[in-house]
Structures are given as C-alpha cells and as structure tokens.
Design an enzyme around this catalytic site. Sequence first.
Site, PDB file in Angstrom:
ATOM      1  N   HIS A  89      -1.118  10.429  -1.707  1.00 51.17           N
ATOM      2  CA  HIS A  89      -1.719   9.198  -2.233  1.00 51.17           C
ATOM      3  C   HIS A  89      -2.100   8.349  -1.023  1.00 51.17           C
ATOM      4  O   HIS A  89      -1.248   7.715  -0.390  1.00 51.17           O
ATOM      5  CB  HIS A  89      -0.707   8.466  -3.126  1.00 51.17           C
ATOM      6  CG  HIS A  89      -1.199   7.149  -3.649  1.00 51.17           C
ATOM      7  ND1 HIS A  89      -1.552   6.958  -4.965  1.00 51.17           N
ATOM      8  CD2 HIS A  89      -1.394   5.949  -3.030  1.00 51.17           C
ATOM      9  CE1 HIS A  89      -1.945   5.705  -5.137  1.00 51.17           C
ATOM     10  NE2 HIS A  89      -1.851   5.067  -3.974  1.00 51.17           N
ATOM     11  N   GLY A 129      -4.232   5.355   0.183  1.00 53.15           N
ATOM     12  CA  GLY A 129      -5.014   4.145   0.046  1.00 53.15           C
ATOM     13  C   GLY A 129      -4.655   3.230   1.194  1.00 53.15           C
ATOM     14  O   GLY A 129      -4.263   3.694   2.267  1.00 53.15           O
ATOM     15  N   GLU A 159      -3.957   5.007 -12.397  1.00 47.33           N
ATOM     16  CA  GLU A 159      -2.640   4.419 -12.616  1.00 47.33           C
ATOM     17  C   GLU A 159      -2.597   3.570 -13.885  1.00 47.33           C
ATOM     18  O   GLU A 159      -1.589   3.566 -14.592  1.00 47.33           O
ATOM     19  CB  GLU A 159      -2.241   3.597 -11.394  1.00 47.33           C
ATOM     20  CG  GLU A 159      -1.965   4.462 -10.157  1.00 47.33           C
ATOM     21  CD  GLU A 159      -1.561   3.654  -8.956  1.00 47.33           C
ATOM     22  OE1 GLU A 159      -0.359   3.366  -8.809  1.00 47.33           O
ATOM     23  OE2 GLU A 159      -2.453   3.306  -8.153  1.00 47.33           O
ATOM     24  N   ASN A 213      -1.169  -6.256 -13.897  1.00 52.46           N
ATOM     25  CA  ASN A 213      -0.544  -6.075 -12.583  1.00 52.46           C
ATOM     26  C   ASN A 213      -0.529  -7.439 -11.902  1.00 52.46           C
ATOM     27  O   ASN A 213      -1.550  -7.907 -11.396  1.00 52.46           O
ATOM     28  CB  ASN A 213      -1.331  -5.056 -11.757  1.00 52.46           C
ATOM     29  CG  ASN A 213      -0.696  -4.783 -10.402  1.00 52.46           C
ATOM     30  OD1 ASN A 213       0.288  -5.395 -10.024  1.00 52.46           O
ATOM     31  ND2 ASN A 213      -1.277  -3.864  -9.661  1.00 52.46           N
ATOM     32  N   ARG A 270       0.685  -1.080   7.510  1.00 53.02           N
ATOM     33  CA  ARG A 270       2.110  -0.790   7.694  1.00 53.02           C
ATOM     34  C   ARG A 270       2.298   0.316   8.726  1.00 53.02           C
ATOM     35  O   ARG A 270       1.536   1.280   8.788  1.00 53.02           O
ATOM     36  CB  ARG A 270       2.753  -0.369   6.372  1.00 53.02           C
ATOM     37  CG  ARG A 270       2.730  -1.431   5.300  1.00 53.02           C
ATOM     38  CD  ARG A 270       3.435  -0.935   4.049  1.00 53.02           C
ATOM     39  NE  ARG A 270       3.266  -1.857   2.938  1.00 53.02           N
ATOM     40  CZ  ARG A 270       2.873  -1.503   1.725  1.00 53.02           C
ATOM     41  NH1 ARG A 270       2.616  -0.226   1.460  1.00 53.02           N
ATOM     42  NH2 ARG A 270       2.740  -2.394   0.770  1.00 53.02           N
ATOM     43  N   ARG A 305       2.948  -3.438 -14.701  1.00 53.69           N
ATOM     44  CA  ARG A 305       3.362  -2.699 -13.511  1.00 53.69           C
ATOM     45  C   ARG A 305       4.441  -3.508 -12.800  1.00 53.69           C
ATOM     46  O   ARG A 305       4.237  -4.677 -12.462  1.00 53.69           O
ATOM     47  CB  ARG A 305       2.183  -2.478 -12.573  1.00 53.69           C
ATOM     48  CG  ARG A 305       2.553  -1.783 -11.263  1.00 53.69           C
ATOM     49  CD  ARG A 305       1.323  -1.559 -10.406  1.00 53.69           C
ATOM     50  NE  ARG A 305       1.656  -0.914  -9.145  1.00 53.69           N
ATOM     51  CZ  ARG A 305       1.791  -1.547  -7.985  1.00 53.69           C
ATOM     52  NH1 ARG A 305       1.627  -2.860  -7.925  1.00 53.69           N
ATOM     53  NH2 ARG A 305       2.094  -0.883  -6.883  1.00 53.69           N
ATOM     54  N   HIS A 325       4.662   4.206  -5.569  1.00 54.31           N
ATOM     55  CA  HIS A 325       3.455   4.879  -6.079  1.00 54.31           C
ATOM     56  C   HIS A 325       3.818   5.970  -7.077  1.00 54.31           C
ATOM     57  O   HIS A 325       3.050   6.905  -7.311  1.00 54.31           O
ATOM     58  CB  HIS A 325       2.618   5.517  -4.951  1.00 54.31           C
ATOM     59  CG  HIS A 325       2.053   4.535  -3.974  1.00 54.31           C
ATOM     60  ND1 HIS A 325       1.863   4.855  -2.647  1.00 54.31           N
ATOM     61  CD2 HIS A 325       1.638   3.253  -4.117  1.00 54.31           C
ATOM     62  CE1 HIS A 325       1.352   3.805  -2.016  1.00 54.31           C
ATOM     63  NE2 HIS A 325       1.207   2.817  -2.897  1.00 54.31           N
TER      64      HIS A 325
END
Length: 423
Positions: free
Chosen positions: A224, A226, A399, A26, A257, A107, A196
């Site tokens: 989800h 996080g 993931e 990643n 965000r 990813r 996601h």
Amino acid sequence: MSIVPESERPNLYSAYGAHGSVLVLNSGSSSLKYQLVNPVGGEAIAAGTVERIGEPTGVVTHTFAGNRTHRELEVPDHGEALRLALGLFDEVGPRLADAGIYAVGHRVVHGGAEFSGPVVVDDAIIDRIEALVPLAPLHNPANVQGIRVARELLDDVPHVAVFDTAFFQALPAEAYTYAIDRDVAREHGVRRYGFHGTSHQYVAGKVARVLGRRVQDLNTIVLHLGNGASASAVRGGVPIDTSMGLTPLEGLVMGTRSGDVDPAVVFHLARNAGMGVDELDTLLNKRSGVLGLSGVNDFRELRRLIDDGDEDAALAFDVYIHRLRKYVGAYAALLGRVDVIAFTAGVGENDVAVRAAVCADLEGLGIAVDDDRNAARGGERIISPDWARTLVMVVPTQEELAIARQCVEAVDGLHPPRAVTAG
C-alpha cells in the site's frame, strides 16, 4: 493464473441489495471526508471533503453525478462541517432521505488490542475508543469527535466504527511482540498494531476474486504505497506480518515519515541537538521520508527533479526503493511461497517507475515486471510476464467500499472478526 472477467465473478454482496447505501465518514483533525457508497455495486454515489476546519477560511467540495460544487467559507468545527455536508446532499444531491441509508461508517485509526473487527457504536464503544487516545493522540480524538457529531445529526440509523488496525489483530505473537521488558510493554500497550488494515484486507480479498481463486489458497504481499506506505504478508487470507508498528511511523520510507530508523537516533538528537519530544515527533513524522531527503513528497514532482539531474531527489527515490525491496524479500522468506505481489494506493497504482524498480533483478525469486504491461493503465491488472512464478498485480484499493461492506456485516451481525473476504 489470469484475470477473471468482471461479468464472470460472483458478487458476494448481492444479498445487500435491500440495504440501500452507506455513508462513510473520515474525520481528521482539521478535515472531514465523506462518501455515499453502494455496498453491492461498489460505486461511490457522491463524495466530498471539508478542509481547513477551524481556520479562517474552510474549503468545501461535493461531487455528484459528475458535477463538482466548490465553496470557501468559515467552518469553525466538525459539527458545522457535517452540517454543511448534509446540506449539500439536500441542495446538490442526492437527497439522503431518498438514498435509503442503512448505516453510517466511521474510519477509526486505532482500535488497540481489543477491536478485531467493526462494531456498532454506542456510548460504551465511544468511551473505549477514547481510552485508546494515548496510542493515537493525533487521530483518535478527531475520530471520536466525528462519531459524536454524526450520531447527533443522524440519529435514526446505526453507526459503525471500522478500525485501521483491526485486520492486523490476527498477527501471530512473534510478529506483534517487541523485544522490550514485558511488564513495560503490557502496562503501556507497546506492541505492533499495524495500520491501513482496511486496505490490506480489501486488496488481499480482491486479488482472490479477480483471479477466481479462494483467498485461503493464496500467499500475497500487499504494498500500500501512498503518502503513507505500508506492506503486509498475508497467508491464506490471514496477515502474518506488516511493516507499521505501534504507530504508522515504523516500516517503509513514506512521503513525510522516516520509516525504520535506529531508535538511538532519538537519544542522539535529544542529547546532542537539544531536541525535545515534540520536535522529534515532528521531525520523524512530518519532515522526513521523501520530503526530508528531496524537499518534495509528490512523486510526480520527485520524478521531474530526477529528470533535471537533482542528486538529492535521485537518492530519495533509491532509498525509498531499497526499503521496499528489503521488505519484499523479508516477506518472501516468511511466506515461503509468494503467489501474488499487489501494488495499491496512489503511488502503487500510478507510478510505473516505482513498480519496475521494486521488481528489478528479482527473476531468481520468480518475480519480474513486463514493461508494456506495467505501462498500461486501467483497473486491476497483471503486470508480470507469463513465465513469472509470482504474479505482480496492480489492484486499486477502495477503502470506503470496504468500510461500507463491513458496516453492513456489523449491523447484520455477520462479520467474522478475524476473517478476510474476497473484495
């Protein structure tokens, strides 16, 4: 419905036994995360991170067999970051030459409208991913750079790109279409893509597997939660809506965000506060959400502030929960019947108060949380009372494992682009 013991669940991936391991990478703008995964048993054999790439002092960590190696040194670029990681495999273990690496999985944040599943990488695929940079200018360039470097250093195994957006390419048109001028939208690729997706797909499949049910028979809301947070409504293994949109900014309140805001907020601040595009981008993506409201974005610290009587922290929590509950209600309406609500990711898996608050006073919808079950720790588990029509579950996401398994499917030509499999 109840949890089926692990020993009684069929392992859909037992046929992968001959394939060895998958190295999952990643690549971020200033970091590299990696994990060596067994796609059959699901365990992480080794894992590590290289952070602060391009800064005067980088930080490298590598974990294997319970031992953690930590070093601080200059890491000028992603090429050196990957060289350091590969060197630690040889120095600390396990040696990659002995790990039987079957594929390297990457990813990739944005696959646009053209990638609905994992793909084996070649030069043409890299060009297509790079063409999507305008849709993800902060993420795709680093993803592409990581792929290029890894293909140079690990040129004897196939490389596979797995896209955050791929699962949501199955959204119906009424869910992914924004009500703006159709010609403008088509020309510039403006639509809901969702993110996601690897996690949402994995969790929806995992729910079915641990309950001993067919994915096709379940309607699931996946939360989800996080630092980035997203919700999805999944009917019979196929997503029908998700909260993130053209970018990961839309939807739920997140760590930094804003999530949903009136688009005219941007016009207002541009005209009256003199803020430019970059300032507005930074405001909504990095200085908003729980951090913008409370000054912190770690929920443990937020809870400490709330307990100390901080009113801003309490409001931040209430705003976060209000948005979550609104999405749960909306997705319940879209699905018609909700069999399972699954909490996952860092906050979803670990924050008892968030789960309780999201489900509070929803008994009329058949949704409730049992306090003792909610307070328990462990892996996948049911936290709703026996009488509730809707199961509320905690399902840890994996993931990297999901990426590893998709890599094997892609290399073997087995991956059905718009399907979900039990995790």
